[in-house]
Design a protein around this motif. Structure first.
Motif, mmCIF file in Angstrom:
data_model
loop_
_atom_site.group_PDB
_atom_site.id
_atom_site.type_symbol
_atom_site.label_atom_id
_atom_site.label_comp_id
_atom_site.label_asym_id
_atom_site.label_seq_id
_atom_site.Cartn_x
_atom_site.Cartn_y
_atom_site.Cartn_z
ATOM 1 N N ARG A 52 0.832 -1.198 0.000
ATOM 2 C CA ARG A 52 0.000 0.000 0.000
ATOM 3 C C ARG A 52 0.873 1.257 0.000
ATOM 4 O O ARG A 52 1.964 1.262 0.546
ATOM 5 C CB ARG A 52 -0.941 -0.001 1.201
ATOM 6 C CG ARG A 52 -1.875 -1.229 1.220
ATOM 7 C CD ARG A 52 -2.911 -1.140 2.304
ATOM 8 N NE ARG A 52 -3.951 -0.197 1.954
ATOM 9 C CZ ARG A 52 -5.048 -0.515 1.239
ATOM 10 N NH1 ARG A 52 -5.229 -1.731 0.800
ATOM 11 N NH2 ARG A 52 -5.961 0.400 0.980
ATOM 12 N N ASP A 78 -8.399 6.264 -3.484
ATOM 13 C CA ASP A 78 -8.581 5.598 -2.195
ATOM 14 C C ASP A 78 -10.062 5.285 -1.975
ATOM 15 O O ASP A 78 -10.740 5.894 -1.146
ATOM 16 C CB ASP A 78 -8.032 6.497 -1.077
ATOM 17 C CG ASP A 78 -8.126 5.869 0.294
ATOM 18 O OD1 ASP A 78 -8.369 4.644 0.387
ATOM 19 O OD2 ASP A 78 -7.962 6.601 1.290
ATOM 20 N N ALA A 79 -10.553 4.290 -2.710
ATOM 21 C CA ALA A 79 -11.975 3.933 -2.663
ATOM 22 C C ALA A 79 -12.411 3.490 -1.270
ATOM 23 O O ALA A 79 -13.550 3.705 -0.865
ATOM 24 C CB ALA A 79 -12.270 2.838 -3.681
ATOM 25 N N GLU A 80 -11.502 2.879 -0.522
ATOM 26 C CA GLU A 80 -11.831 2.394 0.823
ATOM 27 C C GLU A 80 -11.751 3.490 1.878
ATOM 28 O O GLU A 80 -12.142 3.288 3.020
ATOM 29 C CB GLU A 80 -10.875 1.253 1.196
ATOM 30 C CG GLU A 80 -10.967 0.065 0.248
ATOM 31 C CD GLU A 80 -9.759 -0.849 0.348
ATOM 32 O OE1 GLU A 80 -8.784 -0.508 1.060
ATOM 33 O OE2 GLU A 80 -9.787 -1.899 -0.304
ATOM 34 N N LYS A 81 -11.194 4.639 1.497
ATOM 35 C CA LYS A 81 -11.046 5.794 2.396
ATOM 36 C C LYS A 81 -10.297 5.433 3.680
ATOM 37 O O LYS A 81 -10.677 5.811 4.773
ATOM 38 C CB LYS A 81 -12.412 6.405 2.747
ATOM 39 C CG LYS A 81 -13.239 6.787 1.543
ATOM 40 C CD LYS A 81 -12.519 7.761 0.632
ATOM 41 C CE LYS A 81 -13.354 8.115 -0.591
ATOM 42 N NZ LYS A 81 -12.571 8.444 -1.755
ATOM 43 N N ASN A 82 -9.181 4.688 3.505
ATOM 44 C CA ASN A 82 -8.382 4.320 4.675
ATOM 45 C C ASN A 82 -6.996 4.979 4.680
ATOM 46 O O ASN A 82 -6.147 4.622 5.477
ATOM 47 C CB ASN A 82 -8.271 2.795 4.804
ATOM 48 C CG ASN A 82 -7.527 2.169 3.639
ATOM 49 O OD1 ASN A 82 -6.987 2.864 2.794
ATOM 50 N ND2 ASN A 82 -7.511 0.852 3.601
ATOM 51 N N GLN A 89 -5.939 -0.159 -7.139
ATOM 52 C CA GLN A 89 -6.648 1.114 -7.126
ATOM 53 C C GLN A 89 -5.954 2.143 -8.015
ATOM 54 O O GLN A 89 -6.604 2.866 -8.773
ATOM 55 C CB GLN A 89 -6.765 1.644 -5.695
ATOM 56 C CG GLN A 89 -7.701 0.814 -4.835
ATOM 57 C CD GLN A 89 -7.600 1.172 -3.356
ATOM 58 O OE1 GLN A 89 -6.520 1.453 -2.840
ATOM 59 N NE2 GLN A 89 -8.745 1.145 -2.683
#
Length: 198
Positions: A52, A78-82, A89
């Motif tokens: 990552r 950052d689709a997961e917003k983490n 991604q």
């Protein structure tokens, strides 16, 4: 978190990268070379041991600073917003932008807007003046760093071919030119089309 060198990361999970690249090549109809270029760009961001990339490493690779625009770009991936992105991604997001119907036209328009002198070459000053429409407080050193991405030959100016090639290698950077791509007095429909590209 432990950081690994790009060469070590390639040895850790080469098959997962190859699988994602094959999927994207098929889905977005990009070439194997384009997929490899996206992999090289991702690896230049120094992914951690889990594969990552964090926001600051993303900024460093694209020669950007923390600002609303760079946060939006990273947030798009950052689709997961983490707070970190994977190769998948990054690859899917980059390929998606590059394959938008108006991407090539937008790149050509961005070049024309930067080429204030009309000599088919962009100087560092011209690029800086255009970039400051999107990020007003970019200083001279930051402009110089960003210019080095476009000035592939190191000759001090950027030809149209180099400019277009750079944006194909780094399609997310088209967002830097968004303010000059929206003509004054344009309709919301025109702006909506641009939103789809950037």
């Amino acid at each position: 978190m432990l950081l690994v060198k790009a060469s070590e990361l390639k040895q850790v999970k080469p098959s997962s990268y190859m699988v994602e690249m094959a999927k994207v090549e098929s889905l977005f109809h990009i070439s194997g070379l384009e997929a490899v270029n996206f992999l090289e760009k991702f690896l230049s961001m120094n992914p951690d041991a889990s594969g990552r990339v964090k926001f600051n490493d993303f900024l460093r690779a694209f020669r950007l600073r923390t600002c609303t625009l760079s946060e939006e770009l990273f947030g798009f991936l950052d689709a997961e917003k983490n707070g970190s992105i994977t190769f998948k991604q990054f690859l899917y997001g980059s390929a998606h932008v590059m394959k938008q119907p108006l991407f090539q036209q937008s790149c050509e328009l961005a070049f024309a807007q930067c080429d204030i002198s009309g000599c088919n070459q962009i100087s560092e000053q011209e690029l800086g003046d255009t970039i400051r429409l999107a990020i007003p407080d970019y200083d001279e050193d930051e402009i110089h760093e960003l210019f080095s991405i476009f000035d592939m030959g190191g000759g001090g100016s950027v030809s149209k071919d180099n400019f277009l090639s750079c944006l194909r290698l780094n399609p997310l950077l088209i967002a830097l030119f968004k303010p000059c791509l929206v003509p004054r007095g344009s309709s919301q429909v025109d702006q909506g089309i641009l939103e789809e590209i950037v």
